[in-house]
Write a protein that holds these residues in place. Structure first.
Motif, PDB file in Angstrom:
ATOM      1  N   THR A 367       0.827  -1.220   0.000  1.00  0.00           N
ATOM      2  CA  THR A 367       0.000   0.000   0.000  1.00  0.00           C
ATOM      3  C   THR A 367       0.855   1.263   0.000  1.00  0.00           C
ATOM      4  N   ASP A 368       2.180   1.133   0.072  1.00  0.00           N
ATOM      5  CA  ASP A 368       3.064   2.300   0.181  1.00  0.00           C
ATOM      6  C   ASP A 368       3.040   3.166  -1.091  1.00  0.00           C
ATOM      7  N   THR A 369       3.131   4.481  -0.891  1.00  0.00           N
ATOM      8  CA  THR A 369       3.243   5.409  -2.026  1.00  0.00           C
ATOM      9  C   THR A 369       4.701   5.447  -2.493  1.00  0.00           C
ATOM     10  N   ALA A 370       4.916   6.033  -3.666  1.00  0.00           N
ATOM     11  CA  ALA A 370       6.284   6.178  -4.196  1.00  0.00           C
ATOM     12  C   ALA A 370       7.155   6.947  -3.196  1.00  0.00           C
ATOM     13  N   LYS A 371       6.568   7.972  -2.569  1.00  0.00           N
ATOM     14  CA  LYS A 371       7.322   8.788  -1.602  1.00  0.00           C
ATOM     15  C   LYS A 371       7.687   7.959  -0.363  1.00  0.00           C
ATOM     16  N   GLN A 372       6.725   7.156   0.121  1.00  0.00           N
ATOM     17  CA  GLN A 372       7.000   6.310   1.302  1.00  0.00           C
ATOM     18  C   GLN A 372       8.105   5.291   1.005  1.00  0.00           C
ATOM     19  N   ILE A 373       8.076   4.726  -0.199  1.00  0.00           N
ATOM     20  CA  ILE A 373       9.107   3.755  -0.590  1.00  0.00           C
ATOM     21  C   ILE A 373      10.487   4.415  -0.555  1.00  0.00           C
ATOM     22  N   LYS A 374      10.562   5.605  -1.153  1.00  0.00           N
ATOM     23  CA  LYS A 374      11.833   6.334  -1.196  1.00  0.00           C
ATOM     24  C   LYS A 374      12.340   6.641   0.216  1.00  0.00           C
ATOM     25  N   THR A 375      11.441   7.141   1.064  1.00  0.00           N
ATOM     26  CA  THR A 375      11.822   7.494   2.442  1.00  0.00           C
ATOM     27  C   THR A 375      12.285   6.268   3.214  1.00  0.00           C
ATOM     28  N   GLY A 433      24.290   5.470  -1.294  1.00  0.00           N
ATOM     29  CA  GLY A 433      23.178   6.304  -1.766  1.00  0.00           C
ATOM     30  C   GLY A 433      22.772   5.958  -3.196  1.00  0.00           C
ATOM     31  N   GLU A 434      23.772   5.655  -4.022  1.00  0.00           N
ATOM     32  CA  GLU A 434      23.495   5.297  -5.429  1.00  0.00           C
ATOM     33  C   GLU A 434      22.832   3.921  -5.520  1.00  0.00           C
ATOM     34  N   LEU A 435      23.267   3.008  -4.652  1.00  0.00           N
ATOM     35  CA  LEU A 435      22.660   1.673  -4.620  1.00  0.00           C
ATOM     36  C   LEU A 435      21.195   1.779  -4.185  1.00  0.00           C
ATOM     37  N   LYS A 436      20.947   2.594  -3.168  1.00  0.00           N
ATOM     38  CA  LYS A 436      19.567   2.777  -2.695  1.00  0.00           C
ATOM     39  C   LYS A 436      18.693   3.405  -3.780  1.00  0.00           C
ATOM     40  N   LYS A 437      19.274   4.338  -4.522  1.00  0.00           N
ATOM     41  CA  LYS A 437      18.531   4.997  -5.610  1.00  0.00           C
ATOM     42  C   LYS A 437      18.110   3.963  -6.666  1.00  0.00           C
ATOM     43  N   THR A 438      19.031   3.033  -6.985  1.00  0.00           N
ATOM     44  CA  THR A 438      18.709   1.970  -7.957  1.00  0.00           C
ATOM     45  C   THR A 438      17.553   1.121  -7.450  1.00  0.00           C
ATOM     46  N   LEU A 439      17.579   0.761  -6.157  1.00  0.00           N
ATOM     47  CA  LEU A 439      16.503  -0.056  -5.593  1.00  0.00           C
ATOM     48  C   LEU A 439      15.170   0.690  -5.644  1.00  0.00           C
ATOM     49  N   ILE A 440      15.191   1.960  -5.287  1.00  0.00           N
ATOM     50  CA  ILE A 440      13.961   2.764  -5.305  1.00  0.00           C
ATOM     51  C   ILE A 440      13.367   2.779  -6.720  1.00  0.00           C
ATOM     52  N   GLU A 441      14.245   2.909  -7.719  1.00  0.00           N
ATOM     53  CA  GLU A 441      13.779   2.945  -9.122  1.00  0.00           C
ATOM     54  C   GLU A 441      13.204   1.599  -9.581  1.00  0.00           C
ATOM     55  N   VAL A 442      13.596   0.513  -8.917  1.00  0.00           N
ATOM     56  CA  VAL A 442      13.020  -0.801  -9.234  1.00  0.00           C
ATOM     57  C   VAL A 442      11.690  -0.995  -8.491  1.00  0.00           C
ATOM     58  N   LEU A 443      11.677  -0.594  -7.210  1.00  0.00           N
ATOM     59  CA  LEU A 443      10.491  -0.868  -6.376  1.00  0.00           C
ATOM     60  C   LEU A 443       9.298   0.028  -6.695  1.00  0.00           C
ATOM     61  N   GLN A 444       9.540   1.296  -6.972  1.00  0.00           N
ATOM     62  CA  GLN A 444       8.400   2.216  -7.172  1.00  0.00           C
ATOM     63  C   GLN A 444       7.463   1.760  -8.287  1.00  0.00           C
ATOM     64  N   PRO A 445       7.973   1.464  -9.500  1.00  0.00           N
ATOM     65  CA  PRO A 445       7.042   1.008 -10.543  1.00  0.00           C
ATOM     66  C   PRO A 445       6.440  -0.363 -10.236  1.00  0.00           C
ATOM     67  N   LEU A 446       7.207  -1.243  -9.589  1.00  0.00           N
ATOM     68  CA  LEU A 446       6.707  -2.580  -9.266  1.00  0.00           C
ATOM     69  C   LEU A 446       5.487  -2.487  -8.347  1.00  0.00           C
ATOM     70  N   ILE A 447       5.584  -1.638  -7.305  1.00  0.00           N
ATOM     71  CA  ILE A 447       4.475  -1.477  -6.357  1.00  0.00           C
ATOM     72  C   ILE A 447       3.308  -0.736  -7.021  1.00  0.00           C
ATOM     73  N   ALA A 448       3.627   0.289  -7.805  1.00  0.00           N
ATOM     74  CA  ALA A 448       2.565   1.059  -8.478  1.00  0.00           C
ATOM     75  C   ALA A 448       1.763   0.162  -9.429  1.00  0.00           C
ATOM     76  N   GLU A 449       2.465  -0.692 -10.168  1.00  0.00           N
ATOM     77  CA  GLU A 449       1.770  -1.609 -11.094  1.00  0.00           C
ATOM     78  C   GLU A 449       0.914  -2.613 -10.326  1.00  0.00           C
ATOM     79  N   HIS A 450       1.432  -3.090  -9.187  1.00  0.00           N
ATOM     80  CA  HIS A 450       0.658  -4.022  -8.366  1.00  0.00           C
ATOM     81  C   HIS A 450      -0.620  -3.339  -7.861  1.00  0.00           C
ATOM     82  N   GLN A 451      -0.475  -2.079  -7.402  1.00  0.00           N
ATOM     83  CA  GLN A 451      -1.637  -1.349  -6.881  1.00  0.00           C
ATOM     84  C   GLN A 451      -2.692  -1.136  -7.972  1.00  0.00           C
ATOM     85  N   ALA A 452      -2.222  -0.865  -9.186  1.00  0.00           N
ATOM     86  CA  ALA A 452      -3.159  -0.658 -10.306  1.00  0.00           C
ATOM     87  C   ALA A 452      -3.927  -1.955 -10.607  1.00  0.00           C
ATOM     88  N   ARG A 453      -3.200  -3.086 -10.592  1.00  0.00           N
ATOM     89  CA  ARG A 453      -3.880  -4.371 -10.859  1.00  0.00           C
ATOM     90  C   ARG A 453      -4.858  -4.719  -9.729  1.00  0.00           C
TER      91      ARG A 453
END
Length: 476
Positions: A367-375, A433-453
């Motif tokens: 249920t997390d938002t893109a912002k919550q995932i990043k934080t 910080g760069e590694l975390k940024k890569t993870l955020i870029e993978v997780l945000q669309p994955l969660i958003a797509e799941h929420q849409a489905r």
């Protein structure tokens, strides 16, 4: 100290010793998990070891947790006890390790008596399905099995099998770790083109948690929406609530009763560590989780066929249920279920801590938002990096304990990219910080797509998935 009850066989009989060891082992575990003094723990461990020595003297064999004397589980399915100092502890409710790398899975394979998923087996799966194995297999996330070769034999000889997995619906919110078995099960369903049953153990959660029956059933329905959003084929998938289905399925309940008749109270105490103060519902529950392993529990799908083998993808903490099931199966005339075991998904705070639905910062929730995932990733993901940029550039990071890297092994599809990240982080070329940024870029669309489905999963669709019915499959 464990009481040794008076029995017809005398308190020194192998069975009495077996029960005393099981009870004493449970005491040692609870002392370690609590705040007992070192002296108290040492004393309890000393007694446990003395009981084990007495058992070995009496039987000529080492104590094994789910193999009572005179009743060995066939096929080497006995698990070794794991109460000695410094060992990881794994059961269906508790996962404990003191290592930042997480559980030692090679040791767990030895202790549980399962088989490692090796390159030979992965190559055979690839040949059978004619495509690249799932990343969870390629990366050792599913790492252990029981009788997977039999399933491949069946598939290659065009013989039937089906999939069974489940979810204990303890809250409305599921996190990304809960998706792991379902992502893999969906892949198995697609590549092998077989039917699937998904058990929602709302009865279990009512027995173990402070929930009403209505709450437990409500969570089962809500969790089913997240499961359906993984993309399962409605024509090949039956999702059922235990509270709902067992009352309407004589085939299912008959199997529960058969299993109950063939498992003793001593065995479930030895396997699951139940105590005399546990409610009887807990003691009888393992038979309910075992029953979907047998095809005639689902007469609407398999009619009265009893010989359709079952394959169960699950996290390895669920294995005790199925060691028990595999022990019982031949005695009630059914094939043993095969299993594929996954590793545990680490909490954000590190692999030795447990994710908790009550701690929103312990994981990424669906249920997390893109912002919550990043934080959450930036603030809470345990890092294998160094204290300063200079040190990190010079000495490099440790991927073995870095949670962001661990999460990428689960969710980043590209093997080459993952390996490059590992090399760059280990060498110090890539910063935390760069590694975390890569993870955020993978997780945000994955969660958003799941929420849409999930938004598209209506109550009517859930009802259709949960209605007992014939499923479509090729085999007769």
């Amino acid at each position: 100290m464990a009481d040794v009850p008076d029995g017809e066989q005398g308190c020194g009989s192998p069975l009495e010793l077996f029960n005393s060891i099981a009870a004493q082992g449970q005491l040692v575990r609870s002392l370690k998990a609590g705040s007992a003094s070192k002296d108290e723990i040492d004393s309890a461990v000393k007694l446990l070891l003395a009981l084990k020595m007495s058992y070995k003297t009496a039987t000529g064999e080492d104590y094994k947790a789910d193999c009572p004397p005179g009743n060995p589980a066939p096929g080497g399915d006995c698990s070794l006890d794991a109460t000695e100092e410094g060992e990881d502890f794994v059961d269906p409710w508790t996962v404990q390790t003191s290592s930042a790398k997480g559980i030692d899975y090679d040791k767990l394979i030895v202790r549980f008596g399962s088989s490692k998923i090796d390159k030979e087996l992965i190559d055979r799966i690839e040949r059978a399905i004619g495509q690249k194995p799932h990343r969870f297999l390629r990366r050792g996330i599913f790492f252990s099995h029981r009788d997977m070769s039999q399933i491949l034999d069946a598939y290659e000889n065009k013989k039937p099998f089906y999939l069974y997995t489940g979810r204990g619906p303890s809250s409305e919110a599921m996190h990304v770790g809960h998706l792991i078995p379902f992502i893999f099960t969906k892949w198995l369903q697609d590549v092998f083109n077989v039917p699937l049953v998904i058990q929602m153990t709302d009865d279990e959660k009512y027995l173990w948690k402070d929930l009403t029956l209505d709450q437990a059933y409500g969570y089962a329905v809500e969790n089913a929406k997240d499961i359906i959003a993984c993309g399962f084929d409605i024509n090949k998938t039956f999702i059922f609530s235990d509270l709902d289905y067992m009352g309407m399925s004589p085939g299912f309940y008959k199997n529960v009763v058969k299993i109950q008749k063939h498992v003793t109270f001593n065995q479930v105490k030895g396997i699951f560590g139940f105590s005399d103060s546990d409610c009887i519902g807990k003691i009888s529950f393992p038979a309910i989780q075992a029953a979907p392993s047998f095809s005639n529990s689902f007469p609407q799908i398999f009619r009265d066929q009893t010989d359709v083998q079952c394959l169960i993808p699950c996290a390895i903490d669920q294995d005790p249920y199925f060691r028990m099931t595999r022990d019982v199966a031949p005695r009630i005339g059914y094939p043993k279920p095969a299993l594929l075991h996954s590793t545990f998904f680490p909490a954000l705070q590190g692999a030795q801590t447990k994710m908790s639905a009550s701690d929103p910062n312990s994981s990424i929730f669906l249920t997390d938002t893109a912002k919550q995932i990043k934080t959450k990733v930036n603030k809470h993901a345990f890092s294998g990096g160094r204290d300063t940029v200079e040190e990190h550039r010079q000495l490099g990071g440790n991927c073995d304990v870095d949670v962001s890297f661990m999460y990428l092994t689960f969710f980043l599809e590209d093997d080459d990219k993952l390996e490059q990240i590992r090399k760059d982080y280990t060498s110090g070329a890539l910063l935390t910080g760069e590694l975390k940024k890569t993870l955020i870029e993978v997780l945000q669309p994955l969660i958003a797509e799941h929420q849409a489905r999930r938004k598209e999963v209506t109550d009517e669709i859930v009802k259709e998935f949960m209605t007992p019915r014939k499923l479509s499959y090729d085999f007769q």
